[in-house]
Design a protein around this motif. Structure first.
Motif, PDB file in Angstrom:
ATOM      1  N   ILE A  36     -25.620  -0.895  -7.811  1.00  0.00           N
ATOM      2  CA  ILE A  36     -24.268  -0.112  -7.815  1.00  0.00           C
ATOM      3  C   ILE A  36     -23.644   0.116  -6.655  1.00  0.00           C
ATOM      4  N   LEU A  37     -22.463  -0.188  -6.187  1.00  0.00           N
ATOM      5  CA  LEU A  37     -21.898   0.091  -4.942  1.00  0.00           C
ATOM      6  C   LEU A  37     -20.684   1.111  -5.245  1.00  0.00           C
ATOM      7  N   SER A  38     -20.543   2.144  -4.692  1.00  0.00           N
ATOM      8  CA  SER A  38     -19.525   3.096  -4.682  1.00  0.00           C
ATOM      9  C   SER A  38     -19.219   3.746  -3.265  1.00  0.00           C
ATOM     10  N   PHE A  39     -18.092   2.948  -2.790  1.00  0.00           N
ATOM     11  CA  PHE A  39     -17.773   3.547  -1.583  1.00  0.00           C
ATOM     12  C   PHE A  39     -16.250   3.970  -1.540  1.00  0.00           C
ATOM     13  N   GLU A  40     -16.570   5.482  -0.857  1.00  0.00           N
ATOM     14  CA  GLU A  40     -15.119   6.331  -0.739  1.00  0.00           C
ATOM     15  C   GLU A  40     -14.616   6.486  -2.211  1.00  0.00           C
ATOM     16  N   THR A  41     -15.302   6.721  -3.023  1.00  0.00           N
ATOM     17  CA  THR A  41     -14.650   6.841  -4.520  1.00  0.00           C
ATOM     18  C   THR A  41     -14.713   8.233  -4.971  1.00  0.00           C
ATOM     19  N   ILE A  42     -15.924   8.641  -5.021  1.00  0.00           N
ATOM     20  CA  ILE A  42     -16.205  10.005  -5.480  1.00  0.00           C
ATOM     21  C   ILE A  42     -15.304  11.345  -4.987  1.00  0.00           C
ATOM     22  N   GLU A  43     -14.665  11.039  -3.902  1.00  0.00           N
ATOM     23  CA  GLU A  43     -13.796  12.264  -3.244  1.00  0.00           C
ATOM     24  C   GLU A  43     -12.466  12.108  -4.216  1.00  0.00           C
ATOM     25  N   GLU A 102      -9.379   0.609  12.711  1.00  0.00           N
ATOM     26  CA  GLU A 102     -10.350   1.268  12.437  1.00  0.00           C
ATOM     27  C   GLU A 102     -10.949   1.662  11.056  1.00  0.00           C
ATOM     28  N   LEU A 103      -9.804   1.834   9.913  1.00  0.00           N
ATOM     29  CA  LEU A 103     -10.201   1.915   8.670  1.00  0.00           C
ATOM     30  C   LEU A 103     -10.723   0.818   8.181  1.00  0.00           C
ATOM     31  N   LEU A 104     -10.206  -0.505   8.365  1.00  0.00           N
ATOM     32  CA  LEU A 104     -10.686  -1.753   8.118  1.00  0.00           C
ATOM     33  C   LEU A 104     -12.023  -1.834   8.397  1.00  0.00           C
ATOM     34  N   ILE A 105     -12.268  -1.765   9.860  1.00  0.00           N
ATOM     35  CA  ILE A 105     -13.508  -1.925  10.359  1.00  0.00           C
ATOM     36  C   ILE A 105     -14.750  -1.049   9.581  1.00  0.00           C
ATOM     37  N   GLU A 106     -14.384   0.199   9.314  1.00  0.00           N
ATOM     38  CA  GLU A 106     -15.368   1.311   8.664  1.00  0.00           C
ATOM     39  C   GLU A 106     -15.694   0.663   7.294  1.00  0.00           C
ATOM     40  N   HIS A 107     -14.590   0.390   6.426  1.00  0.00           N
ATOM     41  CA  HIS A 107     -14.789  -0.135   5.244  1.00  0.00           C
ATOM     42  C   HIS A 107     -15.699  -1.338   5.043  1.00  0.00           C
ATOM     43  N   LEU A 108     -15.271  -2.616   6.008  1.00  0.00           N
ATOM     44  CA  LEU A 108     -16.062  -3.592   5.966  1.00  0.00           C
ATOM     45  C   LEU A 108     -17.683  -3.362   6.457  1.00  0.00           C
ATOM     46  N   ASP A 140       0.748  -1.235   0.088  1.00  0.00           N
ATOM     47  CA  ASP A 140       0.022  -0.090   0.124  1.00  0.00           C
ATOM     48  C   ASP A 140       1.039   1.308  -0.121  1.00  0.00           C
ATOM     49  N   ASP A 141       1.099   1.902  -0.933  1.00  0.00           N
ATOM     50  CA  ASP A 141       1.634   2.979  -1.338  1.00  0.00           C
ATOM     51  C   ASP A 141       1.227   4.169  -1.308  1.00  0.00           C
ATOM     52  N   THR A 142      -0.271   4.332  -0.925  1.00  0.00           N
ATOM     53  CA  THR A 142      -1.040   5.629  -0.774  1.00  0.00           C
ATOM     54  C   THR A 142      -1.409   5.744   0.622  1.00  0.00           C
ATOM     55  N   GLY A 143      -1.267   4.898   1.420  1.00  0.00           N
ATOM     56  CA  GLY A 143      -2.093   5.216   2.692  1.00  0.00           C
ATOM     57  C   GLY A 143      -3.146   5.041   2.874  1.00  0.00           C
ATOM     58  N   GLU A 144      -4.139   4.556   1.929  1.00  0.00           N
ATOM     59  CA  GLU A 144      -5.477   4.853   1.958  1.00  0.00           C
ATOM     60  C   GLU A 144      -5.986   3.419   1.460  1.00  0.00           C
ATOM     61  N   ARG A 145      -5.201   2.506   0.789  1.00  0.00           N
ATOM     62  CA  ARG A 145      -5.815   1.387   0.131  1.00  0.00           C
ATOM     63  C   ARG A 145      -6.024   0.508   1.505  1.00  0.00           C
ATOM     64  N   ILE A 146      -7.095  -0.420   1.592  1.00  0.00           N
ATOM     65  CA  ILE A 146      -7.376  -1.364   2.335  1.00  0.00           C
ATOM     66  C   ILE A 146      -7.018  -2.804   1.892  1.00  0.00           C
ATOM     67  N   ILE A 147      -6.028  -3.388   2.530  1.00  0.00           N
ATOM     68  CA  ILE A 147      -5.572  -4.631   2.369  1.00  0.00           C
ATOM     69  C   ILE A 147      -5.759  -5.620   3.588  1.00  0.00           C
ATOM     70  N   PRO A 148      -6.899  -6.122   3.636  1.00  0.00           N
ATOM     71  CA  PRO A 148      -7.300  -6.858   5.236  1.00  0.00           C
ATOM     72  C   PRO A 148      -6.190  -7.725   5.535  1.00  0.00           C
ATOM     73  N   GLU A 149      -5.642  -8.550   4.716  1.00  0.00           N
ATOM     74  CA  GLU A 149      -4.480  -9.486   5.050  1.00  0.00           C
ATOM     75  C   GLU A 149      -3.223  -8.788   5.604  1.00  0.00           C
ATOM     76  N   GLN A 150      -3.178  -7.266   5.486  1.00  0.00           N
ATOM     77  CA  GLN A 150      -1.967  -6.809   6.065  1.00  0.00           C
ATOM     78  C   GLN A 150      -2.226  -5.894   7.042  1.00  0.00           C
ATOM     79  N   MET A 151      -3.449  -6.058   7.567  1.00  0.00           N
ATOM     80  CA  MET A 151      -4.117  -5.042   8.677  1.00  0.00           C
ATOM     81  C   MET A 151      -4.344  -5.846   9.908  1.00  0.00           C
ATOM     82  N   LYS A 152      -4.482  -5.382  10.904  1.00  0.00           N
ATOM     83  CA  LYS A 152      -4.986  -5.933  12.265  1.00  0.00           C
ATOM     84  C   LYS A 152      -6.496  -5.764  12.447  1.00  0.00           C
ATOM     85  N   ILE A 153      -7.075  -6.808  12.943  1.00  0.00           N
ATOM     86  CA  ILE A 153      -8.500  -6.701  12.968  1.00  0.00           C
ATOM     87  C   ILE A 153      -9.242  -5.746  13.669  1.00  0.00           C
ATOM     88  N   THR A 154      -8.352  -5.090  14.556  1.00  0.00           N
ATOM     89  CA  THR A 154      -8.860  -3.923  15.428  1.00  0.00           C
ATOM     90  C   THR A 154      -8.513  -2.595  14.465  1.00  0.00           C
TER      91      THR A 154
END
Length: 208
Positions: free
Chosen positions: A111-118, A22-28, A6-20
């Motif tokens: 159609i789903l569009s989460f955290e895209t338009i910004e 907050e960003l992962l929890i929000e997206h899921l 993740d070179d953006t600081g924003e990409r969600i990669i569950p396998e590389q994140m802790k289950i706690t």
């Protein structure tokens, strides 16, 4: 397992994140929130590494025909194809502002569009594509963080801007019905228009 940095600081990669995380929890939480509203043919715009499309494929396997996840980044699509395979899902590289996208993909029930338009400069074309790709009566579920408003620089170098709550609510005039929600952490609840409370993030369920 596929590896992706993740070179953006924003990409969600569950396998590389802790289950706690907050960003992962929000997206899921947004994908799980969508489950009762998902059916038929589904499109996940800016799907990223595909974890959300996978949630929908697994949780809604009796309600959907297929889910297509699209993203402009070939590396994340490659990751999604390897990490999140499901018989009902597929992933492909596409630009969500491509004027030919409706012709390429056809129409969808949801159609789903989460955290895209910004992140998108040409949000008018983005919204036009969404409207064209929705079947009559189809459902859009879209989220975005709130900020100072359109045309005003925000704190994130990856966001074009962050619209205000009023700007967000005015974006869906073409839709027959729309219900607005706010999200704070994992909690998603209907917007209470009687209370002037600032919310960090908004979600709409809009029907064409």
């Amino acid at each position: 397992m596929n590896n992706l940095i993740d070179d953006t600081g924003e990409r969600i990669i569950p396998e590389q994140m802790k289950i706690t995380n907050e960003l992962l929890i929000e997206h899921l939480a947004r994908y799980h929130f969508s489950v009762p509203h998902v059916y038929g043919r589904v499109l996940d715009l800016a799907t990223g590494v595909g974890y959300g499309a996978h949630v929908i494929a697994k949780k809604c396997k009796k309600q959907i025909e297929e889910i297509i996840g699209v993203d402009i980044d070939p590396e994340v699509i490659k990751y999604a194809q390897g990490q999140y395979y499901h018989p009902l899902s597929s992933y492909q590289v596409e630009d969500v502002t491509d004027t030919k996208l409706p012709e390429k993909l056809g129409q969808f029930d949801v159609i789903l569009s989460f955290e895209t338009i910004e992140h998108i400069e040409n949000e008018v074309q983005f919204m036009e594509n969404i409207f064209k790709m929705l079947k009559p009566g189809g459902t859009l579920i879209l989220s975005t963080p709130f900020g100072e408003g359109k045309g005003i620089p925000c704190g994130s170098p990856f966001h074009v801007h962050q619209m205000t709550e009023n700007e967000f609510m005015q974006m869906f005039e073409k839709f027959k019905t729309k219900v607005f929600y706010c999200q704070n952490g994992a909690l998603i609840e209907p917007v209470n228009t009687a209370q002037m409370v600032h919310h960090p993030l908004g979600i709409v369920i809009a029907q064409k």
